[in-house]
Structure formats: C-alpha cells, structure tokens
Scaffold this active site. Structure first.
Site, mmCIF file in Angstrom:
data_model
loop_
_atom_site.group_PDB
_atom_site.id
_atom_site.type_symbol
_atom_site.label_atom_id
_atom_site.label_comp_id
_atom_site.label_asym_id
_atom_site.label_seq_id
_atom_site.Cartn_x
_atom_site.Cartn_y
_atom_site.Cartn_z
ATOM 1 N N LEU A 22 0.907 -1.271 -0.050
ATOM 2 C CA LEU A 22 -0.035 0.123 0.122
ATOM 3 C C LEU A 22 0.808 1.247 -0.040
ATOM 4 O O LEU A 22 1.681 1.247 0.957
ATOM 5 C CB LEU A 22 -1.049 -0.070 0.933
ATOM 6 N N ASP A 23 0.676 2.312 -1.083
ATOM 7 C CA ASP A 23 1.504 3.160 -0.974
ATOM 8 C C ASP A 23 1.730 4.123 0.087
ATOM 9 O O ASP A 23 0.553 4.424 0.724
ATOM 10 C CB ASP A 23 1.155 3.760 -2.182
ATOM 11 N N PRO A 24 2.927 4.824 0.491
ATOM 12 C CA PRO A 24 2.808 5.766 1.453
ATOM 13 C C PRO A 24 1.732 6.678 1.433
ATOM 14 O O PRO A 24 1.145 7.344 2.363
ATOM 15 C CB PRO A 24 4.282 6.432 1.294
#
Length: 326
Positions: free
Chosen positions: A47-49
């Site tokens: 899950l992207d930052p």
C-alpha cells in the site's frame, strides 16, 4: 536476536492494520513487528505511502500464506481531483496540466460506465514494476520513459459516493494489478478535463475487511499492553477463508504432515483447500486433484504431535473426509 540484543519470540497470526499515511508498507510492518517483538512478519500486498487503510500483517506461520492475498480482489475509497493532472498521477506529483473541471453529475456517471468490467490499463512509470531489475519510478525520476505492456484488469464495482466541487469520491472493487492512479487519470481523459488521485483508502483485501472489530491503528497498538495486542491477532486461517475446507482424522493428518499424498475418495472438491485435523486444528493447504488425490501444498509446523488413537493405528486404503465449502 535483534541488533539491540533482544530475543524475538514466535508469534503466529494475522493483524488487520489500518496503515497511516506517510509511511511505506514495509515501514509499517517493521513498527508492528517491534511492538509484538515478533521473530517474523510480512504483509500481503503493498500500500503506497500516500494511501492509508487495510494492510494485513502476517506473523510467523501465517507468512506461508501471505502470497495468496497478492492475487485477491481489493476494495478502495478513492478521491479523484478533476481538472488537475500531475506527473505521478497522484497528489504527490508536480502539476503538469490543469483545465476547468467537468462537474455535471450525468456526464460523470456516463464516463464511469465505460470503466466497469474488463478493461485495459497501462502501468504507470511511477510504479514499483521493474525493468532490468530497476523499479520504473527510478527511470521516471531521471526523465526516462520505458516501454510497458498494457494489462487486462477488471473493475467489479465503480460507484460514485459523492461529487463536491471538483472532487469525486468513488467506491472501487477491482482485480489484482489495478492502479487506481491510472484509473483516475483515465476517467479524467474521458471527461476531457484530466484528473489525478487526491486520496486513497483500502477498505478490503479479499475476505479481509477494515471494518472488522479487531482492526487496529499503530496508535492503538502503541497504547495497548502486550496481552491486549495479542488479542488483536486473528487466526492463521483468516487468510484462507475464501477456500473450501476439508477435515481429516489423526492418521491422515500425520501422513500429510510427513509430506505423503492421500486418496480422499469422498470429496468433490478440486484445487486448493484448507485442511484441518483433529480438534479443528489447521494443518495447512492441500491441492486436490481428480479422484480425490490430495497432495500437501503448504503445511504448518505443528507445535505438538497429533496423537493417533490405537484403534486408528492401522489405516486401510480408504480415507474418510468431511468437507465444507465455506
């Protein structure tokens, strides 16, 4: 033993972490692993930052099954900013184009209709896909464009939650490999005004749901005692809940744990299945073929031997099995 000399302990289970914004999935796992003092931990899909929401964290023996959720369908709530195009497709990128946004609800609903079902999507340059072992985003930062292959994905659900000014809030359920940033940009292209992803929250991964009572934030976990944290862990088979279940006796269980094949003649299940021994003890995953031929696929290390009653010490050629498809 950790660098600080602390002895890590064996922890097995699944944590439904509500990852905050601003940190990577691996950073989130590292912090959670430290809080649990766990010997081994991993996640089930990046899950992207810039995104928050559900990040299932697997501990110990559960890591054996984390790869199954890489292929799971995902559900998101996405906020799309109309009229603004960025270099990265999301709010972190430099604005490269802007136009008056389309705000007519009817036109927007017509545009969304084009993206339901199976569609073709081009992976973005700002992604972790690799070319010659180097992530594409490294090339993108240097201004180098790499040829990519378009991929088929499926959008199962795409619903408009809210339209406010130039912001769309969308409910999206999609197949693996879907880039929501690209979906936002493509919706903007169809509308003719361009668009970018303003915010993203993952709410589901396969059968796992952020709304579950045991989901936790990092702040929650930091305020808990060790015992309270452990109570937040879900059993390992939470990861396998979408697969059919088989139940076998002690003799068959021991054979599977020794890597031996079984002939389960009284099952109509084929493919991967979770399998349980006596006392509903999860043994792991098996692969069931034609005629009930059952092969160990990925088995758990058992903390204690499975006892075999004397009456069952000698088994015949028939293996009895109970099955459940839920």
């Amino acid at each position: 033993m950790s660098k600080a000399g602390r002895l890590r302990r064996q922890v097995d289970g699944v944590l439904l972490l509500n990852k905050p914004l601003g940190i990577s999935s691996q950073q989130a796992v590292s912090r959670v692993r430290h809080l649990f003092n766990a010997a081994k931990a991993g996640h089930t899909g990046t899950l992207d930052p810039a995104a928050d929401g559900l990040l299932p964290v697997c501990f110990g023996e559960a890591t054996k099954f984390s790869n199954l959720h890489l292929d799971a369908d995902k559900t998101y709530v996405a906020t799309v900013r109309l009229g603004v195009v960025t270099a990265t497709g999301d709010a972190e990128g430099e604005i490269v184009d802007s136009k008056p946004p389309v705000t007519d609800r009817g036109i927007i609903l017509q545009a969304l209709e084009k993206f339901r079902g199976e569609i073709v999507q081009m992976p973005p340059m700002y992604s972790a896909l690799k070319h010659h072992g180097v992530p594409l985003y490294e090339y993108a930062r240097k201004g180098v464009e790499i040829e990519r292959q378009a991929r088929n994905i499926r959008i199962y659900e795409l619903q408009l939650i809210e339209l406010k000014d130039n912001l769309l809030r969308l409910h999206i359920r999609c197949s693996k490999g879907t880039y929501i940033r690209v979906l936002a940009a493509d919706i903007g292209a169809v509308l003719g005004c361009g668009a970018s992803l303003a915010a993203l929250t993952r709410t589901q991964s396969g059968m796992l749901d952020l709304s579950h009572a045991s989901s936790s934030t990092l702040a929650d976990l930091q305020c808990m005692s060790e015992a309270e944290r452990l109570l937040r862990l879900q059993p390992i088979d939470t990861l396998l809940s979408g697969l059919p279940a088989l139940h076998v006796g002690a003799v068959e269980a021991q054979r599977l744990l020794l890597g031996q094949k079984l002939g389960l003649k009284h099952t109509n299940i084929t493919g991967l299945a979770r399998i349980y021994g006596p006392n509903k003890q999860l043994l792991g995953l098996v692969e069931v073929g034609e005629g009930g031929r059952t092969v160990p696929y990925r088995m758990l290390a058992q903390k204690s031997d499975i006892s075999v009653p004397v009456s069952a010490a000698v088994s015949d050629s028939r293996s009895d099995v109970m099955q459940c498809n839920t």
